[in-house]
Enzyme design. Structure first.
Site, PDB file in Angstrom:
ATOM      1  N   GLU A   1      -3.796   3.597   6.866  1.00  0.00           N
ATOM      2  CA  GLU A   1      -2.586   3.310   6.200  1.00  0.00           C
ATOM      3  C   GLU A   1      -2.349   2.792   4.650  1.00  0.00           C
ATOM      4  O   GLU A   1      -1.449   2.939   3.961  1.00  0.00           O
ATOM      5  CB  GLU A   1      -2.190   1.988   7.106  1.00  0.00           C
ATOM      6  CG  GLU A   1      -1.210   1.082   6.556  1.00  0.00           C
ATOM      7  CD  GLU A   1       0.431   1.734   7.051  1.00  0.00           C
ATOM      8  OE1 GLU A   1       1.320   1.156   6.538  1.00  0.00           O
ATOM      9  OE2 GLU A   1       0.339   2.555   7.845  1.00  0.00           O
ATOM     10  N   ASP A   2      -3.649   2.322   4.212  1.00  0.00           N
ATOM     11  CA  ASP A   2      -3.704   1.628   2.967  1.00  0.00           C
ATOM     12  C   ASP A   2      -4.301   2.628   1.802  1.00  0.00           C
ATOM     13  O   ASP A   2      -4.415   2.195   0.676  1.00  0.00           O
ATOM     14  CB  ASP A   2      -4.242   0.338   2.906  1.00  0.00           C
ATOM     15  CG  ASP A   2      -3.193  -0.602   3.774  1.00  0.00           C
ATOM     16  OD1 ASP A   2      -2.046  -0.457   3.790  1.00  0.00           O
ATOM     17  OD2 ASP A   2      -3.835  -1.376   4.350  1.00  0.00           O
TER      18      ASP A   2
END
Length: 739
Positions: free
Chosen positions: A76-77
């Protein structure tokens, strides 16, 4: 911030043969990918996955799950990809990390429909592998612990989401300590004033009672030891702020009125020792009536086992006691994580086999099964929240099967909990051998026997009685199916007559090849749409026989040819289509639909002012309402003059044994003097007619108007009553009312 070797040491304490290489690789990979990223607090971002991993080590989870915790934010990051994680750590860990990535994108506190759909996705992801839930709950717990650096609005939104979804879900999985901490952290941001007040009062109480907890612990320990339970452990603790606040709210008590702010746990070696400890305590101190629960013989659905009792103990204070074995205590603290959830990851990579007896995961599976049964996402959300929040009562079938239900459950809920078909055919219930109403609230230990009937259809009103999501959704499905069946029956009769007028023969088989022309997939759906008035029977005829020319359908003429004047009940004159001439003259063709009594029929109904046998009648097909039957004199019919397809020829079909009364409305203008109403009522009663409703209003200084809804056998009886009423000296005029 925890270091790499500290994480490995944590896991080694409960799993000496830990795969250190896997943990080290995951640690280094997460550290590299998150790099210089910072959290809102200013701390390095890597501190978050490390703390999530630390929380999971407290639950004694395997190294694969710990590795997933370290990696859960990488896709996700960071620049990490699923393919890269699969290559480095295996597809099992890659799938879990991707599942957590999808869940993180969900925003559960949004519009209801979106919230419901996202909750579906959350539980579906969890059902694939319960380790997703373990990591997600640990992730949420650490985020709640570090929420202070967010804006006030965001803190409240995340806290509401936690209180609504994650805390109850942790409780359902048996993870009570995590649930309590999530609730308290959420409570602090949702209602900060109440949180501060309760926390302050608990601190004051703790200061006042300093030393009391240790005194009670010592006295209980000495008593148990003297009776031979030398290894018994006794631990006291003060209740959490949210638990205290919830009790104050539910019981409408002030803080000063609470008498059980302290709770004590007694841990022993085995089950016989639990009951022995209970006997020792109850022999020494007086029991508070109604405060005993045995969750050892009847465990909760989340596997929780313990004996609960309340005594008036040392210092004459109420004391809540929980007596359990050490193994039960592990399950009470860590819930589903306390079971041997997974086989050895080397012998069976990715295995997700639950240990026998894990009812918590069984509940999750049953909830997921309801996804296939639910009509829409909102119903599923309602079902799941009902299941998450309700406390339980335990009842039994006549054969001794234990059924756990929410508090306030009825025999209807019980029937649906056993099997959906049993609920659908339920007509009565015996509770502890006695026939009782279906609205009876069940209590712990009730034995319930369901009385069934093969012709029963669940009444829609049951939906307001039941408390379980399963029963509520099943009743809705059964109601929808029953209504659909009624509309399909009506539609079939309409289609038969439409095809008959065209010289054709209707059958379901003949309709099948033409469904695509009607935009339908199932024959029953198309027929039901005809019954509901959403699909014209002529359109069905043309779909089956595209070359057919309907000679009966003609455009509205510009002249009065084919039309005739008909005075309405109000004295107005309006034009009637030629089709109404048959009804007015009584020349009913063989295609006219026969009707009898319409009690409980959702597909055919009378107009508000009613109709009685002997009236000339016509049916109007309205969308979503089926057929409404009007007397031919009804003024409402003029609204449908241009909708020739809506008109259905109707005829009465009553035998000599008819025992159904029909409603008719009359209006009486009478002198406004004492005794007038009594005279009218006496005339109605002597004619064997029932008054369903009565309305009165003054039309002049000396006259009042009475509007009566009457229940009569037929038109002859009604006309006889009207003639009688006209003879009364107090009656000025009387008329039949047609809406």
């Amino acid at each position: 911030m925890m270091r790499q070797y500290e994480l490995v040491e944590r896991v080694q304490k409960y799993k000496p043969d830990v795969n250190e290489a896997l943990l080290n690789k995951a640690y280094v990979y997460a550290m590299q990918k998150h790099g210089q990223q910072k959290r809102a607090s200013g701390d390095p971002y890597i501190s978050h996955p490390l703390e999530v991993a630390a929380i999971l080590t407290e639950m004694h989870l395997d190294e694969s799950t710990i590795a997933v915790a370290l990696l859960h934010d990488t896709i996700e990051d960071t620049t990490a990809t699923r393919a890269e994680i699969d290559d480095l750590f295996g597809e099992d860990i890659g799938a879990l990390v991707e599942g957590l990535t999808k869940i993180r994108k969900l925003d559960l506190v949004t519009k209801k429909a979106k919230q419901a759909e996202n909750l579906r996705k959350l539980l579906l992801a969890i059902s694939d592998d319960v380790r997703v839930l373990m990591v997600k709950l640990a992730d949420r717990l650490h985020n709640m612990r570090t929420l202070d650096h967010m804006s006030a609005e965001k803190r409240k939104r995340i806290s509401e989401e936690t209180m609504d979804i994650y805390a109850p879900l942790a409780g359902r999985m048996g993870m009570q300590d995590m649930r309590e901490e999530l609730e308290n952290l959420s409570f602090r941001h949702i209602n900060p004033e109440a949180f501060e007040t309760v926390t302050r009062k608990l601190a004051e109480l703790s200061t006042v009672n300093e030393g009391l907890v240790k005194k009670i612990e010592d006295e209980l320990r000495e008593l148990l030891s003297a009776e031979g339970l030398v290894n018994a452990q006794v631990k006291g603790r003060q209740k959490k702020p949210y638990s205290v606040f919830r009790k104050m709210q539910s019981k409408s008590l002030s803080f000063e009125q609470l008498s059980d702010v302290w709770g004590f746990r007694i841990l022993v070696e085995d089950i016989p020792a639990c009951y022995r400890a209970l006997g020792i305590v109850h022999t020494r101190w007086r029991v508070v009536p109604g405060r005993f629960k045995d969750y050892i013989s009847t465990p909760k659905q989340n596997d929780y086992q313990s004996i609960h009792t309340t005594i008036v103990g040392p210092s004459r204070q109420r004391i809540e006691l929980q007596i359990r074995t050490r193994q039960m205590h592990e399950i009470a603290e860590y819930g589903i994580a306390a079971h041997t959830l997974y086989k050895d990851s080397v012998a069976a990579p990715g295995a997700n086999s639950m240990a026998p007896g894990s009812n918590a995961y069984s509940w999750l599976r049953r909830t997921i099964e309801s996804l296939a049964e639910g009509e829409n996402a909102e119903e599923f959300l309602e079902y799941t929240k009902l299941e998450l929040f309700q406390d339980q009562v335990f009842c039994f079938t006549p054969k001794g099967q234990l059924i756990a239900l929410p508090r306030g459950a009825t025999p209807i809920d019980f029937a649906y909990a056993v099997h959906t078909n049993i609920g659908d055919t339920c007509v009565g219930a015996k509770i502890n051998g006695r026939i009782m109403p279906l609205v009876t609230r069940l209590t712990n230990g009730d034995e319930v026997e369901i009385i069934r009937s093969g012709v029963q259809v669940p009444p829609p009103a049951w939906e307001e009685i039941v408390v379980t999501g399963k029963a509520r959704s099943a009743i809705r499905r059964a109601t929808r199916a029953a209504i659909r069946k009624q509309y399909a029956g009506l539609g079939h009769r309409i289609l038969e007559r439409t095809f008959e007028r065209a010289g054709k023969s209707f059958s379901r088989e003949a309709l099948k090849p033409s469904l695509h022309r009607l935009g339908q997939k199932e024959v029953e759906d198309a027929i039901a749409l005809v019954g509901r008035g959403e699909l014209s029977s002529l359109d069905v005829l043309r779909a089956v026989y595209p070359d057919h020319q309907d000679e009966r359908v003609t455009p509205k003429p510009n002249t009065d040819e084919g039309w005739f004047n008909m005075p309405s009940a109000t004295g107005m004159v309006f034009k009637l289509p030629q089709r109404r001439r048959d009804a007015e003259t009584g020349a009913e063709g063989p295609e006219a639909l026969p009707i009898r009594g319409l009690s409980g029929n959702a597909e055919v109904r009378f107009s508000p002012s009613g109709a009685v046998p002997g009236d000339r009648i016509v049916g109007i097909m309205e969308k979503d309402r089926g057929i409404t039957i009007y007397p031919i004199q009804s003024a409402t019919l003029q609204k449908f003059d241009d909708e020739t397809d809506a008109w259905i020829d109707m005829r009465w079909d009553l035998d000599q044994a008819n025992n159904t009364r029909f409603m008719a409305r009359i209006a009486i203008t009478a002198l406004n003097e004492p005794g007038t109403l009594a005279e009218v009522a006496q005339a109605v009663s002597s004619s064997d007619i029932n008054i369903r409703s009565l309305a009165m209003g003054r039309v002049a200084a000396d006259f009042s108007e009475l509007q009566l809804d009457l229940e009569v056998w037929d038109l002859r009886q009604l006309n006889h009553l009207i003639a009688q009423l006209r003879e009364l000296p107090s009656v000025s005029s009387i008329n039949r009312v047609f809406d």
